[in-house]
Enzyme design. Structure first.
Site, PDB file in Angstrom:
ATOM      1  N   GLY A 112     -18.741  19.257 -15.057  1.00  0.00           N
ATOM      2  CA  GLY A 112     -19.775  18.833 -16.006  1.00  0.00           C
ATOM      3  C   GLY A 112     -19.196  18.278 -17.297  1.00  0.00           C
ATOM      4  O   GLY A 112     -19.846  17.476 -17.974  1.00  0.00           O
ATOM      5  N   GLU A 115     -18.441  14.771 -16.499  1.00  0.00           N
ATOM      6  CA  GLU A 115     -19.744  14.101 -16.357  1.00  0.00           C
ATOM      7  C   GLU A 115     -20.400  13.864 -17.720  1.00  0.00           C
ATOM      8  O   GLU A 115     -20.996  12.822 -17.957  1.00  0.00           O
ATOM      9  CB  GLU A 115     -20.654  14.942 -15.452  1.00  0.00           C
ATOM     10  CG  GLU A 115     -20.157  14.965 -14.011  1.00  0.00           C
ATOM     11  CD  GLU A 115     -20.859  16.008 -13.161  1.00  0.00           C
ATOM     12  OE1 GLU A 115     -20.823  17.205 -13.529  1.00  0.00           O
ATOM     13  OE2 GLU A 115     -21.445  15.638 -12.133  1.00  0.00           O
ATOM     14  N   GLU A 135     -15.512  20.455  -8.487  1.00  0.00           N
ATOM     15  CA  GLU A 135     -16.607  21.228  -7.868  1.00  0.00           C
ATOM     16  C   GLU A 135     -16.331  21.573  -6.405  1.00  0.00           C
ATOM     17  O   GLU A 135     -16.736  22.628  -5.922  1.00  0.00           O
ATOM     18  CB  GLU A 135     -17.933  20.458  -7.973  1.00  0.00           C
ATOM     19  CG  GLU A 135     -18.517  20.373  -9.372  1.00  0.00           C
ATOM     20  CD  GLU A 135     -18.019  19.197 -10.189  1.00  0.00           C
ATOM     21  OE1 GLU A 135     -17.014  18.563  -9.800  1.00  0.00           O
ATOM     22  OE2 GLU A 135     -18.632  18.904 -11.230  1.00  0.00           O
TER      23      GLU A 135
HETATM   24  N1  CAA Z   1     -17.402  28.328 -16.574  1.00  0.00           N
HETATM   25  C1  CAA Z   1     -17.306  29.553 -17.132  1.00  0.00           C
HETATM   26  N2  CAA Z   1     -16.204  30.003 -17.731  1.00  0.00           N
HETATM   27  C2  CAA Z   1     -15.123  29.200 -17.760  1.00  0.00           C
HETATM   28  C3  CAA Z   1     -15.140  27.918 -17.178  1.00  0.00           C
HETATM   29  C4  CAA Z   1     -16.350  27.476 -16.574  1.00  0.00           C
HETATM   30  N3  CAA Z   1     -16.484  26.260 -16.056  1.00  0.00           N
HETATM   31  N4  CAA Z   1     -13.929  27.367 -17.341  1.00  0.00           N
HETATM   32  C5  CAA Z   1     -13.171  28.250 -18.005  1.00  0.00           C
HETATM   33  N5  CAA Z   1     -13.902  29.365 -18.252  1.00  0.00           N
HETATM   34  C6  CAA Z   1     -13.446  30.594 -18.925  1.00  0.00           C
HETATM   35  C7  CAA Z   1     -12.561  31.421 -18.028  1.00  0.00           C
HETATM   36  O1  CAA Z   1     -13.351  32.200 -17.158  1.00  0.00           O
HETATM   37  C8  CAA Z   1     -11.796  32.222 -19.040  1.00  0.00           C
HETATM   38  O2  CAA Z   1     -12.631  33.259 -19.499  1.00  0.00           O
HETATM   39  P1  CAA Z   1     -12.054  34.781 -19.614  1.00  0.00           P
HETATM   40  O3  CAA Z   1     -10.956  34.666 -20.647  1.00  0.00           O
HETATM   41  O4  CAA Z   1     -13.230  35.573 -20.078  1.00  0.00           O
HETATM   42  O5  CAA Z   1     -11.531  35.132 -18.259  1.00  0.00           O
HETATM   43  C9  CAA Z   1     -11.617  31.261 -20.195  1.00  0.00           C
HETATM   44  O6  CAA Z   1     -12.611  30.249 -20.027  1.00  0.00           O
HETATM   45  C10 CAA Z   1     -10.273  30.590 -20.204  1.00  0.00           C
HETATM   46  O7  CAA Z   1     -10.055  30.008 -18.944  1.00  0.00           O
HETATM   47  P2  CAA Z   1      -8.724  30.266 -18.068  1.00  0.00           P
HETATM   48  O8  CAA Z   1      -8.168  31.615 -18.345  1.00  0.00           O
HETATM   49  O9  CAA Z   1      -9.033  29.942 -16.639  1.00  0.00           O
HETATM   50  O10 CAA Z   1      -7.727  29.167 -18.710  1.00  0.00           O
HETATM   51  P3  CAA Z   1      -6.540  28.378 -17.985  1.00  0.00           P
HETATM   52  O11 CAA Z   1      -5.825  27.638 -19.078  1.00  0.00           O
HETATM   53  O12 CAA Z   1      -5.753  29.284 -17.099  1.00  0.00           O
HETATM   54  O13 CAA Z   1      -7.265  27.303 -17.013  1.00  0.00           O
HETATM   55  C11 CAA Z   1      -8.894  25.631 -16.455  1.00  0.00           C
HETATM   56  C12 CAA Z   1      -8.039  26.296 -17.558  1.00  0.00           C
HETATM   57  C13 CAA Z   1      -7.983  24.876 -15.490  1.00  0.00           C
HETATM   58  C14 CAA Z   1      -9.812  24.647 -17.141  1.00  0.00           C
HETATM   59  C15 CAA Z   1      -9.677  26.714 -15.672  1.00  0.00           C
HETATM   60  O14 CAA Z   1     -10.376  27.531 -16.614  1.00  0.00           O
HETATM   61  C16 CAA Z   1     -10.674  26.156 -14.706  1.00  0.00           C
HETATM   62  O15 CAA Z   1     -10.305  25.728 -13.632  1.00  0.00           O
HETATM   63  N6  CAA Z   1     -11.977  26.184 -15.078  1.00  0.00           N
HETATM   64  C17 CAA Z   1     -13.072  25.781 -14.196  1.00  0.00           C
HETATM   65  C18 CAA Z   1     -13.152  24.284 -14.072  1.00  0.00           C
HETATM   66  C19 CAA Z   1     -14.260  23.917 -13.106  1.00  0.00           C
HETATM   67  O16 CAA Z   1     -14.217  24.256 -11.935  1.00  0.00           O
HETATM   68  N7  CAA Z   1     -15.260  23.178 -13.601  1.00  0.00           N
HETATM   69  C20 CAA Z   1     -16.378  22.738 -12.793  1.00  0.00           C
HETATM   70  C21 CAA Z   1     -17.537  23.660 -12.966  1.00  0.00           C
HETATM   71  S1  CAA Z   1     -18.856  23.273 -11.838  1.00  0.00           S
HETATM   72  C22 CAA Z   1     -19.713  22.008 -12.572  1.00  0.00           C
HETATM   73  O17 CAA Z   1     -19.367  21.539 -13.622  1.00  0.00           O
HETATM   74  C23 CAA Z   1     -20.928  21.509 -11.840  1.00  0.00           C
HETATM   75  C24 CAA Z   1     -21.478  20.214 -12.333  1.00  0.00           C
HETATM   76  O18 CAA Z   1     -21.239  19.176 -11.755  1.00  0.00           O
HETATM   77  C25 CAA Z   1     -22.304  20.158 -13.520  1.00  0.00           C
END
Ligand code: CAA
Length: 261
Positions: A112, A115, A135
């Site tokens: 997102g 996006e 995703e």
């Molecule tokens: N939603 C909720 N929480 C999130 C998040 C998300 N998308 N991305 C990161 N966070 C949170 C983590 O859970 C973590 O929280 P805690 O400290 O409470 O555990 C905090 O942010 C820091 O994140 P990381 O410890 O994972 O940090 P990192 O540096 O190791 O990794 C990252 C960074 C690669 C961005 C990793 O956080 C990640 O892969 N995040 C998810 C990315 C993702 O999959 N996004 C797509 C979401 S689905 C979507 O967006 C649908 C759509 O089309 C609208």
């Protein structure tokens, strides 16, 4: 200055005509929870009605523009719930803003977040920015335009590769493939975005709005229809005092004084 839960809002530019909106949910890397997106739509809609502002810059933190929709928030949602609530429907409010929005992306722009940047009109990236549609790794697909806007920016092969692998691309590649229009050192990114925003804000407000609408029409229609629409919008500018002023100023070798009329 008004306080927001998930945003910082500031006025920038020598003529105070640029709004800087910063996503501010650092603990979750600016994950776009429902409350954040509601606040963002409301703030952008308010700025859109503010005559003093000519352009908007949308940014995040150095570490993350936005890491996507909030995974914790949607983890247990059911099909009936997301259909019933029209989950993510309200996000499209960002794409309906009439004033230009420049996304200034430092750090992660994922799911997102990517996006959201693509709903803006111009994307600038910091050197450490990373874009991706991960995703597929979560067992779902992009739900806020990723499968539709990304191919329009970068073509089918690259969009397909990003959406099907979930791999991230770095700023340099995002620039090469046309997703972003310029890359700057991270600490200069916002200043550069504000500079461009000031330039845009110096033009006629109404003509800027029409120009944005005309370019966006290119992504919504056929070439023949788009050209017909453009011609009518072009003709329409001849009904504006600002069009007369712009051309008269050129002929008189002076700066135009636009009034938005
Ligand atoms: N939603 C909720 N929480 C999130 C998040 C998300 N998308 N991305 C990161 N966070 C949170 C983590 O859970 C973590 O929280 P805690 O400290 O409470 O555990 C905090 O942010 C820091 O994140 P990381 O410890 O994972 O940090 P990192 O540096 O190791 O990794 C990252 C960074 C690669 C961005 C990793 O956080 C990640 O892969 N995040 C998810 C990315 C993702 O999959 N996004 C797509 C979401 S689905 C979507 O967006 C649908 C759509 O089309 C609208």
């Amino acid at each position: 200055q008004k306080k927001y839960e998930y945003l910082l809002v500031d006025i920038k530019g020598k003529n105070s005509n640029v709004a800087l909106v910063q996503l501010n949910r650092p603990k979750a890397l600016n994950a776009l929870c429902d409350g954040l997106m509601r606040e963002l739509s409301t703030v952008l809609e308010t700025i859109d009605k503010d005559d003093k502002i000519g352009c908007i810059v949308l940014t995040g933190s150095t570490r993350a523009f936005a890491a996507g929709a909030d995974i914790r928030e949607m983890q247990n949602n059911t099909l009936a719930q997301v259909v019933g609530a029209g989950f993510l429907d309200q996000w499209s409010a960002v794409a309906k803003i009439k004033k230009p929005i420049i996304a200034a992306v430092n750090g992660f722009a994922l799911g997102g977040g990517c996006e959201l940047s693509m709903m803006c009109d111009i994307i600038y990236a910091g050197e450490e920015a990373e874009f991706g549609q991960p995703e597929i790794i979560l067992g779902t697909i992009p739900g806020a335009g990723g499968t539709q806007r990304l191919p329009r920016y970068v073509g089918k092969s690259k969009a397909m590769e990003m959406v099907l692998t979930g791999n991230r691309i770095k700023a340099k590649e995002a620039h090469q493939i046309g997703l972003v229009s310029a890359v700057y050192p991270a600490n200069q990114l916002i200043d550069e975005a504000v500079k461009t925003a000031e330039k845009i804000a110096s033009h006629s407000r109404i003509v800027v709005q029409l120009a944005k609408e005309a370019v966006n029409t290119a992504f919504e229609t056929t070439l023949a229809e788009g050209n017909r629409f453009e011609k009518r919008i072009f003709h329409t500018t001849f009904g504006l005092a600002d069009r007369k002023e712009g051309m008269t100023a050129f002929v008189e070798k002076r700066k135009p004084n636009f009034t938005g009329q």
